[in-house]
Write a protein that holds these residues in place. Structure first.
Motif, PDB file in Angstrom:
ATOM      1  N   THR A  77       7.632 -25.015  16.623  1.00  0.00           N
ATOM      2  CA  THR A  77       7.049 -24.886  15.084  1.00  0.00           C
ATOM      3  C   THR A  77       5.465 -24.270  15.287  1.00  0.00           C
ATOM      4  OG1 THR A  77       8.520 -26.332  14.367  1.00  0.00           O
ATOM      5  CG2 THR A  77       6.849 -25.497  12.778  1.00  0.00           C
ATOM      6  N   GLU A  79      17.867 -36.817   9.440  1.00  0.00           N
ATOM      7  CA  GLU A  79      16.364 -36.656  10.115  1.00  0.00           C
ATOM      8  C   GLU A  79      15.286 -37.223   9.906  1.00  0.00           C
ATOM      9  OE1 GLU A  79      16.911 -36.191  13.645  1.00  0.00           O
ATOM     10  OE2 GLU A  79      14.468 -36.651  13.870  1.00  0.00           O
ATOM     11  N   PRO A 103      12.421 -30.306   7.068  1.00  0.00           N
ATOM     12  CA  PRO A 103      13.111 -31.306   8.075  1.00  0.00           C
ATOM     13  C   PRO A 103      14.225 -30.562   8.600  1.00  0.00           C
ATOM     14  CG  PRO A 103      13.514 -32.023   5.921  1.00  0.00           C
ATOM     15  CD  PRO A 103      12.594 -30.725   5.804  1.00  0.00           C
ATOM     16  N   PRO A 104      14.847 -30.812   9.547  1.00  0.00           N
ATOM     17  CA  PRO A 104      16.248 -30.327  10.094  1.00  0.00           C
ATOM     18  C   PRO A 104      17.444 -30.746   9.037  1.00  0.00           C
ATOM     19  CG  PRO A 104      15.260 -31.316  11.975  1.00  0.00           C
ATOM     20  CD  PRO A 104      14.124 -31.646  10.934  1.00  0.00           C
ATOM     21  N   SER A 105      17.280 -31.807   8.612  1.00  0.00           N
ATOM     22  CA  SER A 105      18.175 -32.652   7.794  1.00  0.00           C
ATOM     23  C   SER A 105      17.481 -33.728   7.105  1.00  0.00           C
ATOM     24  CB  SER A 105      19.416 -33.113   8.633  1.00  0.00           C
ATOM     25  OG  SER A 105      18.949 -34.270   9.068  1.00  0.00           O
ATOM     26  N   VAL A 132      12.001 -24.344   9.469  1.00  0.00           N
ATOM     27  CA  VAL A 132      12.540 -25.804   9.872  1.00  0.00           C
ATOM     28  C   VAL A 132      12.061 -26.164  11.161  1.00  0.00           C
ATOM     29  CG1 VAL A 132      15.084 -26.740  10.335  1.00  0.00           C
ATOM     30  CG2 VAL A 132      14.621 -24.995   8.580  1.00  0.00           C
ATOM     31  N   ASN A 133      11.528 -27.731  10.944  1.00  0.00           N
ATOM     32  CA  ASN A 133      10.854 -28.130  12.287  1.00  0.00           C
ATOM     33  C   ASN A 133      11.775 -28.931  12.951  1.00  0.00           C
ATOM     34  OD1 ASN A 133       8.771 -28.807  13.979  1.00  0.00           O
ATOM     35  ND2 ASN A 133       8.416 -30.712  12.834  1.00  0.00           N
ATOM     36  N   GLU A 134      12.450 -28.188  14.112  1.00  0.00           N
ATOM     37  CA  GLU A 134      13.258 -28.884  14.876  1.00  0.00           C
ATOM     38  C   GLU A 134      12.500 -29.433  16.057  1.00  0.00           C
ATOM     39  OE1 GLU A 134      16.869 -28.908  14.838  1.00  0.00           O
ATOM     40  OE2 GLU A 134      17.250 -27.095  13.602  1.00  0.00           O
ATOM     41  N   GLU A 135      11.449 -28.826  16.346  1.00  0.00           N
ATOM     42  CA  GLU A 135      10.687 -29.080  17.677  1.00  0.00           C
ATOM     43  C   GLU A 135       9.279 -28.653  17.194  1.00  0.00           C
ATOM     44  OE1 GLU A 135       8.829 -30.085  20.437  1.00  0.00           O
ATOM     45  OE2 GLU A 135       9.638 -28.418  21.554  1.00  0.00           O
ATOM     46  N   SER A 136       8.474 -29.550  17.270  1.00  0.00           N
ATOM     47  CA  SER A 136       6.875 -29.329  16.805  1.00  0.00           C
ATOM     48  C   SER A 136       6.129 -28.070  17.744  1.00  0.00           C
ATOM     49  CB  SER A 136       5.921 -30.429  16.894  1.00  0.00           C
ATOM     50  OG  SER A 136       6.603 -31.414  16.134  1.00  0.00           O
ATOM     51  N   ARG A 192      12.761 -40.483  10.620  1.00  0.00           N
ATOM     52  CA  ARG A 192      11.485 -40.573  10.947  1.00  0.00           C
ATOM     53  C   ARG A 192      10.677 -41.272  10.123  1.00  0.00           C
ATOM     54  NH1 ARG A 192      10.592 -33.837  11.606  1.00  0.00           N
ATOM     55  NH2 ARG A 192      12.162 -33.554  12.979  1.00  0.00           N
ATOM     56  N   LYS A 237       5.507 -20.665  16.243  1.00  0.00           N
ATOM     57  CA  LYS A 237       5.779 -19.590  15.125  1.00  0.00           C
ATOM     58  C   LYS A 237       4.604 -19.538  13.958  1.00  0.00           C
ATOM     59  CE  LYS A 237      10.757 -20.548  15.030  1.00  0.00           C
ATOM     60  NZ  LYS A 237      11.734 -21.298  14.670  1.00  0.00           N
TER      61      LYS A 237
END
Ligand code: 5GP
Length: 188
Positions: A172, A127, A122-124, A165-169, A131, A175
Motif C-alpha cells: 500500500t 480482518e 480493510p481487506p474484509s 485495499v490494505n492487504e499488506e502495508s 485487528r 502505491k
C-alpha cells in the motif's frame, strides 16, 4: 512540481499509522501533520508524535482562535488539524493528514487544489475486527462504536480520489508513493 496535501482516511485499525510511518521513512520530503486531540493517550503514544494531547478547554479556546484548519468530534473526543503548521509546511513540502472522512472532505473544500484524498479500506470486515480486538486498547463499547463507524466511512469512498485495499502495508505504501509522484507532477 507542486506540493500536495495528502489526506489518508480509513477506519480505525485499518493500518493507517503503519503506512504513514513507512511513507515518512521512504520519502524524507514528506511531513506529517500532528493533530490535536482531547482523547487520552493510548499505551505507547507520545505527546507531539501521534497527537498533541490537550484539554477540552484548550481545544475550545483554539477553535475560537481559528487555530484549526478543520476539526471534528469522534467518540466523545475532539480532533483537529493545526492550520498554521499545514500552511507553513506546504510552502516547501507535501503534507500528510491522517484524518476521518468528514475532516477530509472539509480539507478538500478549504484547499481544493492541493488536497488529494486517499481512502484505505480493510481487506474484509472480519480482518478489521480481528485487528481492532488485537489492539486491546479500547473498551468493548468503544470498539463496537468504532466498528459501526466503519460502514459509514467506507460508504463515503466514492468521494475520494483513490481507494486502496490494505492487504499488506508495504505494498500500500508503494502505491501511495506512486500516487504522490503522479499528483505532484499535475499542473492545476
Ligand atoms: P483515533 O482515536 O483512533 O486515533 O482516531 C479516531 C478518528 O479520528 C480516526 O478516524 C482519525 O482518522 C480521526 N482523526 C485524527 N485526527 C484528526 C483530525 O485532526 N481531524 C479529524 N477530522 N479527524 C481526525
Amino acid at each position: 512540481m507542486r506540493n500536495i496535501l495528502l489526506v489518508l482516511s480509513g477506519p480505525s485499525g485499518v493500518g493507517k499509522g503503519t503506512i504513514v510511518n513507512y511513507l515518512l521513512e521512504e520519502d524524507k520530503s514528506l511531513v506529517k501533520s500532528v493533530s490535536c486531540t482531547t482523547r487520552a493517550p493510548r499505551e505507547g503514544e507520545e505527546d507531539g508524535r501521534e497527537y498533541f494531547f490537550i484539554s477540552e478547554q484548550e481545544f475550545r479556546n483554539r477553535i475560537m482562535e481559528h487555530d484549526f484548519l478543520e476539526y471534528d468530534e469522534h467518540f466523545g473526543n475532539f480532533y483537529g488539524t493545526p492550520r498554521s503548521f499545514v500552511e507553513r509546511q506546504l510552502k516547501d513540502h507535501s503534507v500528510i493528514l491522517e484524518i476521518d472522512v468528514v475532516g477530509a472532505l472539509n480539507a478538500k473544500r478549504l484547499m481544493p487544489e492541493e488536497t488529494v484524498l486517499v481512502m484505505i479500506a480493510p481487506p474484509s470486515m472480519e480482518e478489521l475486527e480481528k485487528r481492532l480486538s488485537g489492539r486491546g486498547s479500547e473498551s468493548e463499547e468503544d470498539r463496537k462504536a468504532r466498528l459501526q463507524r466503519v460502514r459509514y466511512e467506507l460508504e463515503q469512498a466514492h468521494l475520494y480520489d483513490y481507494v486502496l485495499v490494505n492487504e499488506e502495508s508495504k505494498i500500500t505504501k508503494t502505491k501511495i508513493l506512486e500516487i504522490i509522484r503522479k499528483e505532484k507532477e499535475k499542473h492545476i
